[in-house]
Design an enzyme around this catalytic site. Structure first.
Site, short mmCIF file in Angstrom:
data_model
loop_
_atom_site.label_atom_id
_atom_site.label_comp_id
_atom_site.label_asym_id
_atom_site.label_seq_id
_atom_site.Cartn_x
_atom_site.Cartn_y
_atom_site.Cartn_z
N SER A 163 0.86 -1.17 0.00
CA SER A 163 0.00 0.00 0.00
C SER A 163 0.90 1.23 0.00
CB SER A 163 -0.88 -0.03 1.25
OG SER A 163 -1.45 1.22 1.50
N TYR A 198 -1.43 -0.93 10.84
CA TYR A 198 -1.55 -1.07 9.38
C TYR A 198 -0.31 -0.58 8.65
CZ TYR A 198 -3.36 -0.92 4.66
OH TYR A 198 -3.52 -1.11 3.31
#
Length: 199
Positions: free
Chosen positions: A164, A176
């Site tokens: 990401s 995350y």
């Protein structure tokens, strides 16, 4: 003015021809294993590869996700229960895939499974909150890759780790971004090792 337009059209034509040359042919005998196919990117990729004629081995966390995917695709897509946080589940998936592909190996492993929650201000979280995300997004990628590498080598295949922009730029608190930075680092180290040791 007309000369500029002709040059521009020529460049567009050359670019499109170049892009078309990158499309791989004869993919019908290839197998790709994808994690996290219940929904999202994994589900979409499984459907698209199925349309291209590639045989897809789809790891699904839930029975409902597996059933929904089977209904939306052809017989080229086969599903297997897979929890990337459980090594026994990963080993079982490797054995299942190996029985299907035999000596052909796996042409592609797509480590897509991931989660983004829990995410909150650091002081409101616990170590377990961080671990829940890291266990799926990073350690699951590592475990899958380690166990699937022998099948990847047989087919001289590729490993695709879905990361990401959060692996380059910290955008939110919690585990995350931390996990995605780890995926970036693991992918770089894997690339270097495979470069040195050969496919």
């Amino acid at each position: 003015m007309w000369l500029l337009l002709l040059v521009l059209l020529g460049l567009i034509f050359l670019y499109r021809r170049y892009r078309h040359s990158l499309i791989l042919e004869n993919l019908t005998d290839k197998h790709v294993f994808i994690t996290g196919c219940d929904s999202g990117f994994g589900n979409l990729l499984a459907r698209q590869l199925d349309k291209r004629g590639i045989k897809v081995l789809a790891g699904c966390l839930t029975d409902k996700g597996a059933e929904d995917l089977k209904k939306a695709t052809s017989s080229r897509v086969q599903t297997v229960p897979l929890d990337v946080t459980n090594t026994q589940s990963v080993v079982a998936a490797v054995k299942w895939a190996s029985d299907i592909v035999g000596d052909k190996g796996i042409w592609g492993l797509v480590n897509n499974a991931g989660v983004g929650i829990p995410s909150n201000a650091t002081e409101w979280m616990t170590k377990e909150d961080f671990f829940k995300i890291i266990n799926v997004n990073l350690l699951g990628v590592v475990d899958m890759t380690i166990h699937f590498l022998p099948l990847i080598r047989k087919a001289r295949g590729r490993v695709v780790n879905v990361a990401s922009i959060a692996g380059r730029l910290t955008m939110c608190p919690g585990g995350y971004c931390l996990s995605k930075y780890g995926v970036e680092s693991f992918s770089d180290s894997l690339r270097l090792v495979l470069l040195l040791l050969g496919p």
